[in-house]
Design a protein around this motif. Structure first.
Motif, PDB file in Angstrom:
ATOM      1  N   LYS A  44       0.823  -1.206   0.000  1.00  0.00           N
ATOM      2  CA  LYS A  44       0.000   0.000   0.000  1.00  0.00           C
ATOM      3  C   LYS A  44       0.862   1.263   0.000  1.00  0.00           C
ATOM      4  CE  LYS A  44      -4.077  -2.004   2.140  1.00  0.00           C
ATOM      5  NZ  LYS A  44      -4.975  -2.001   3.304  1.00  0.00           N
ATOM      6  N   GLU A  47       2.199   1.814  -3.483  1.00  0.00           N
ATOM      7  CA  GLU A  47       1.166   2.389  -4.357  1.00  0.00           C
ATOM      8  C   GLU A  47       1.015   3.888  -4.095  1.00  0.00           C
ATOM      9  OE1 GLU A  47      -2.465   0.225  -3.886  1.00  0.00           O
ATOM     10  OE2 GLU A  47      -1.720  -1.521  -4.980  1.00  0.00           O
ATOM     11  N   GLU A  50       3.819   5.991  -5.645  1.00  0.00           N
ATOM     12  CA  GLU A  50       3.899   6.098  -7.105  1.00  0.00           C
ATOM     13  C   GLU A  50       3.401   7.454  -7.557  1.00  0.00           C
ATOM     14  OE1 GLU A  50       1.636   2.950  -8.837  1.00  0.00           O
ATOM     15  OE2 GLU A  50       3.030   1.404  -8.161  1.00  0.00           O
TER      16      GLU A  50
END
Length: 54
Positions: A44, A47, A50
């Motif tokens: 998580k 992500e 990113e």
């Protein structure tokens, strides 16, 4: 601290925690659920770190 820096910091912390749990494998201190939670937290955080298009 920018949002990106904060996300990178959280990712580094999550990776460190997942690695610590991984190194406990084969010892009485190993908890598979804790390791799975750490890996999920790392995913998580990755992500979130990113870059987002927008």
């Amino acid at each position: 601290m920018s949002e990106h820096d904060d996300a990178q910091h959280k990712l580094a912390d999550a990776r460190r925690q997942a690695t610590q749990e991984l190194f406990k494998q084969g010892t009485p201190d190993y908890d598979q659920r804790a390791h799975q939670r750490a890996v999920e937290a790392e995913r998580k955080a990755a992500e979130a770190a990113e870059p987002h298009e927008g």
